[in-house]
Motif scaffolding. Structure first.
Motif, short mmCIF file in Angstrom:
data_model
loop_
_atom_site.label_atom_id
_atom_site.label_comp_id
_atom_site.label_asym_id
_atom_site.label_seq_id
_atom_site.Cartn_x
_atom_site.Cartn_y
_atom_site.Cartn_z
N HIS A 2 -8.28 2.15 2.96
CA HIS A 2 -7.11 1.93 2.11
C HIS A 2 -6.66 0.48 2.15
O HIS A 2 -6.20 -0.05 1.13
CB HIS A 2 -5.98 2.87 2.54
N ASN A 28 0.84 -1.20 0.00
CA ASN A 28 0.00 0.00 0.00
C ASN A 28 0.87 1.25 0.00
O ASN A 28 1.87 1.33 0.72
CB ASN A 28 -0.90 -0.01 1.24
N GLN A 33 -5.14 12.03 -0.01
CA GLN A 33 -4.65 11.86 -1.38
C GLN A 33 -3.67 12.94 -1.77
O GLN A 33 -2.67 12.68 -2.45
CB GLN A 33 -5.83 11.83 -2.37
N GLN A 39 -10.40 12.23 3.00
CA GLN A 39 -9.79 11.37 2.00
C GLN A 39 -9.09 12.19 0.92
O GLN A 39 -8.00 11.82 0.46
CB GLN A 39 -10.85 10.45 1.36
#
Length: 448
Positions: free
Chosen positions: A238, A120, A208, A204
């Protein structure tokens, strides 16, 4: 993230960089209803098959006391084991005060090593644990000292009366971004607490934007449980939609995960399983206090129901250490056989002899092993992160399960071992900064 999404194994795995903190994480997951087991080494297939389905697993280690090369080797083994199980969240559990250094217990080494097993792009660092009065605001860490609950007891970590003077890893920097950069985490972005009130969508978007700079880690402020819930949603989202995710922090990572996970009926609600309170001890109790913290000193003074046995750190690590240990073991085991509670504690005489601390932890481990070889006990306590790690390893047991809470950050667990004399023993592990002043008396009396 549903359990069905990871039907092949546990969705959550954690490595505790010392034993005391690992048991706190175990407690939070178990009390939320997740079937959790804490191991002393990555479990093999036979052990896992014997235990049946687990929602979460942990490995209790001693990485906070390791040099980088040893720490890297330890975490490569753990990371590979967790990855083979298909976990979605891999949690590197650190002390809530983040005490670490480039050459001892480096969080940077941990991130670089474990990231190889978590594809990730997001590495989460959770900066506070409110139930332990640890707070992160605008990237800076604050922590309480002592039992006083007033604002005057909250210190910036680099001014904390204990942690700023830690004998091995003193915290001389409050900004966790700078602290991590010094340990080789070169690009640390941060999300401050004001973002959480704007809602999940805007949070979010903020995450990002941070990810666009290809950070090595993203630090999240935490001041209260609502912040943990917001961070938990980021972690769960995520981890579920892309690759397994690495999260770094205290037991607050597990708290965040549980708050976001909730139940299908009540998402975002912390579900606490009702467990029986800790009963009064049956038989004598032995406590080994290797911690030199001021709070542990208060707890020792308050332990009036115990025979106090002093342990001289210099003699425990000197040329005649084996003879001295044998004499101290006899002084401890005899009263225990007679039914008396015994508290053995290292004196503060050598608190400035920092070079002797690793040897002292090993000496305490040898002492515990010899005491338990001489007298069979149902309940014991160990104070001190390094002391706990080495002492429990020396017993040759393989795991711990949650039994009952005792105080904030302090849990009583059940020991699992192939040796009948150790299997089922009740054990309390506590860090130097944890527990009420009368904690050792609570270990005797229980909280029922």
């Amino acid at each position: 993230m549903s359990d069905e999404a990871n039907s092949g194994g546990p969705a959550y795995a954690f490595y505790g960089d010392d034993f005391t903190g690992a048991t706190d994480t175990l407690a939070h997951l178990a009390r939320a209803g997740l079937r959790t087991m804490l191991f002393f080494a990555p479990p093999d297939a036979a052990r896992l098959s014997m235990l049946g389905r687990l929602d979460a697993i942990g490995v209790a280690g001693a990485a906070r006391a390791m040099a980088p090369a040893v720490q890297r080797q330890e975490l490569e083994r753990v990371g590979a084991a967790f990855a083979a199980l298909g976990v979605r969240v891999m949690h590197y559990k650190v002390c809530s005060t983040f005490d670490s250094a480039p050459e001892t217990g480096s969080i940077g080494v941990a991130i670089r090593t474990l990231r190889e097993y978590c594809a990730n792009e997001l590495v989460v660092v959770v900066g506070g644990q409110p139930n332990l009065r640890r707070y992160c605001v605008f990237g800076e860490l604050f922590a309480a000292a002592g039992a006083d609950n007033s604002a005057q007891s909250i210190y910036r970590i680099d001014r904390h009366p204990t942690m700023s003077r830690h004998p091995v890893t003193p915290m001389n920097e409050a900004d966790l971004r700078v602290h991590l950069v010094r340990q080789g985490v070169k690009n640390v972005q941060s999300i401050d607490w004001r973002c959480y009130a704007r809602g999940a969508a805007e949070l979010q978007e903020e995450v990002q934007r941070r990810l666009d700079s290809k950070p090595d880690a993203v630090l999240f402020d935490v001041l209260d449980d609502s912040h943990l819930q917001a961070v938990g949603r980021v972690i769960v989202r995520h981890a579920a939609v892309t690759a397994p995710l690495l999260a770094v922090g205290a037991s607050s990572v597990a708290q965040a995960y549980v708050l976001a996970r909730g139940t299908p009926a009540e998402p975002g609600v912390l579900q606490t399983r009702t467990t029986p309170p800790l009963a009064r001890a049956h038989g004598p109790v032995f406590v080994l206090a290797g911690s030199l913290s001021p709070l542990t000193e208060i707890q020792i003074a308050a332990a009036q129901s115990y025979l106090h046995v002093e342990l001289d750190p210099l003699k425990m690590t000197g040329d005649a250490a084996s003879d001295y240990l044998a004499e101290r073991v006899a002084a401890i085991a005899g009263p225990l056989r007679d039914g008396r509670n015994v508290l053995a504690f290292t004196t503060r005489r050598a608190s400035s002899e920092t070079g002797a601390l690793p040897q002292l932890a090993h000496a305490c481990a040898s002492l515990l092993q010899q005491v338990l070889g001489a007298v069979r006990l149902q309940r014991i306590g160990i104070a001190g992160g390094d002391t706990s790690s080495f002492a429990v390893h020396a017993l040759g047991a393989w795991g711990l399960s949650y039994l009952a809470p005792l105080s904030a950050g302090v849990t009583v667990c059940r020991l699992h071992a192939d040796q009948a004399a150790l299997d089922g023993m009740e054990i309390m592990l506590k860090g130097g900064q944890m527990g009420d002043p009368d904690l050792f008396e609570q270990l005797l009396d229980g909280n029922g």
